[in-house]
Design a protein around this motif. Sequence first.
Motif, PDB file in Angstrom:
ATOM      1  N   GLY A  62       0.793  -1.234   0.000  1.00 49.95           N
ATOM      2  CA  GLY A  62       0.000   0.000   0.000  1.00 49.95           C
ATOM      3  C   GLY A  62       0.817   1.271   0.000  1.00 49.95           C
ATOM      4  N   THR A  63       2.086   1.179  -0.373  1.00 51.34           N
ATOM      5  CA  THR A  63       2.981   2.328  -0.328  1.00 51.34           C
ATOM      6  C   THR A  63       3.047   3.105  -1.638  1.00 51.34           C
ATOM      7  OG1 THR A  63       4.841   0.932  -0.959  1.00 51.34           O
ATOM      8  CG2 THR A  63       4.454   1.254   1.414  1.00 51.34           C
ATOM      9  N   GLY A  64       2.391   2.596  -2.671  1.00 48.74           N
ATOM     10  CA  GLY A  64       2.448   3.232  -3.978  1.00 48.74           C
ATOM     11  C   GLY A  64       3.653   2.801  -4.792  1.00 48.74           C
ATOM     12  N   ASP A  65       4.539   2.014  -4.188  1.00 50.36           N
ATOM     13  CA  ASP A  65       5.733   1.536  -4.887  1.00 50.36           C
ATOM     14  C   ASP A  65       5.364   0.459  -5.900  1.00 50.36           C
ATOM     15  OD1 ASP A  65       7.345   3.188  -3.365  1.00 50.36           O
ATOM     16  OD2 ASP A  65       7.690   1.650  -1.846  1.00 50.36           O
ATOM     17  N   SER A  66       6.252   0.277  -6.878  1.00 48.79           N
ATOM     18  CA  SER A  66       5.995  -0.710  -7.916  1.00 48.79           C
ATOM     19  C   SER A  66       5.957  -2.115  -7.357  1.00 48.79           C
ATOM     20  CB  SER A  66       7.057  -0.614  -9.006  1.00 48.79           C
ATOM     21  OG  SER A  66       8.320  -0.960  -8.489  1.00 48.79           O
ATOM     22  N   GLU A  67       5.271  -2.949  -8.084  1.00 49.30           N
ATOM     23  CA  GLU A  67       5.094  -4.350  -7.693  1.00 49.30           C
ATOM     24  C   GLU A  67       6.426  -5.075  -7.607  1.00 49.30           C
ATOM     25  OE1 GLU A  67       2.698  -8.188  -9.418  1.00 49.30           O
ATOM     26  OE2 GLU A  67       2.243  -6.214 -10.182  1.00 49.30           O
ATOM     27  N   GLY A  68       6.560  -5.937  -6.621  1.00 44.09           N
ATOM     28  CA  GLY A  68       7.720  -6.798  -6.499  1.00 44.09           C
ATOM     29  C   GLY A  68       8.820  -6.288  -5.588  1.00 44.09           C
ATOM     30  N   ALA A  69       8.795  -5.010  -5.219  1.00 45.22           N
ATOM     31  CA  ALA A  69       9.832  -4.488  -4.326  1.00 45.22           C
ATOM     32  C   ALA A  69       9.719  -5.168  -2.964  1.00 45.22           C
ATOM     33  CB  ALA A  69       9.668  -2.977  -4.170  1.00 45.22           C
ATOM     34  N   ILE A  70      10.839  -5.282  -2.264  1.00 43.20           N
ATOM     35  CA  ILE A  70      10.852  -5.855  -0.916  1.00 43.20           C
ATOM     36  C   ILE A  70      11.316  -4.784   0.055  1.00 43.20           C
ATOM     37  CG2 ILE A  70      11.931  -7.548   0.601  1.00 43.20           C
ATOM     38  CD1 ILE A  70      12.100  -9.430  -1.792  1.00 43.20           C
ATOM     39  N   ARG A  71      10.558  -4.606   1.131  1.00 47.94           N
ATOM     40  CA  ARG A  71      10.928  -3.674   2.203  1.00 47.94           C
ATOM     41  C   ARG A  71      11.270  -4.496   3.429  1.00 47.94           C
ATOM     42  NH1 ARG A  71      10.909   1.690   2.097  1.00 47.94           N
ATOM     43  NH2 ARG A  71      10.887   1.439   4.341  1.00 47.94           N
ATOM     44  N   HIS A  72      12.442  -4.254   3.988  1.00 50.34           N
ATOM     45  CA  HIS A  72      12.903  -4.993   5.160  1.00 50.34           C
ATOM     46  C   HIS A  72      12.599  -4.270   6.463  1.00 50.34           C
ATOM     47  CE1 HIS A  72      14.903  -8.105   2.808  1.00 50.34           C
ATOM     48  NE2 HIS A  72      15.247  -7.127   1.991  1.00 50.34           N
ATOM     49  N   SER A  73      11.892  -3.147   6.365  1.00 51.83           N
ATOM     50  CA  SER A  73      11.475  -2.400   7.546  1.00 51.83           C
ATOM     51  C   SER A  73      10.141  -1.719   7.230  1.00 51.83           C
ATOM     52  CB  SER A  73      12.538  -1.373   7.938  1.00 51.83           C
ATOM     53  OG  SER A  73      12.742  -0.449   6.898  1.00 51.83           O
ATOM     54  N   PRO A  74       9.394  -1.310   8.236  1.00 48.88           N
ATOM     55  CA  PRO A  74       8.062  -0.730   8.014  1.00 48.88           C
ATOM     56  C   PRO A  74       8.066   0.533   7.156  1.00 48.88           C
ATOM     57  CG  PRO A  74       8.359  -1.315  10.312  1.00 48.88           C
ATOM     58  CD  PRO A  74       9.697  -1.446   9.662  1.00 48.88           C
TER      59      PRO A  74
END
Length: 134
Positions: A62-74
Motif C-alpha cells: 500500500g505504499t504506492g511503490d511498484s510491484e515486487g519491491a521488498i521492504r525490510h522495515s516498516p
Amino acid sequence: MTGQLGDGDDDEASERSPVAVLDLGEAGQEALVVSCGFGHTCATTATGRVVCWGWNGSGALGTGDSEGAIRHSPASVVGLSDANSALSVSAGGLSACAPHLWRGLVCWGNDNDGEVGDGNGPSIQYTPVRVQFP
C-alpha cells in the motif's frame, strides 16, 4: 525470505526466536494490531498509523511503490500515515484492509477476485481505495 520479519536484515535467513521490528518499539509507534499476508506484514501503531513491510507483490504494502519491491522495515501506507488514521488492519494473500476513521473501510493490493472491493474488477491497487458498499 521476503522481508516479512521487518527487522531490517536482508540476509533472508529464517529466525528461530523473536526479532524486533525496526521503528516499532519507539514511543507512540508500538504495534497494537499485527496481521500477516502471503509475504507481507502490516501493523497499526499506538498513534493510529498503518505501516507494512515485506514483499510488495501486487501492491500488498500500500505504499504506492511498484510491484515486487521488498521492504525490510516498516513503510507508511499511503493515506494512513497520519495519527488516528486507523484502528486496525487485516492482511491476507496479496492485499490488506483497514477501517479509516474518515474514509470508511479502505483496501489495497491484488483485486483479481474483488478483494479490494472498489467495484472496478480485476486490477492492482498500489494505494488504499475506499470499499464501495451496495
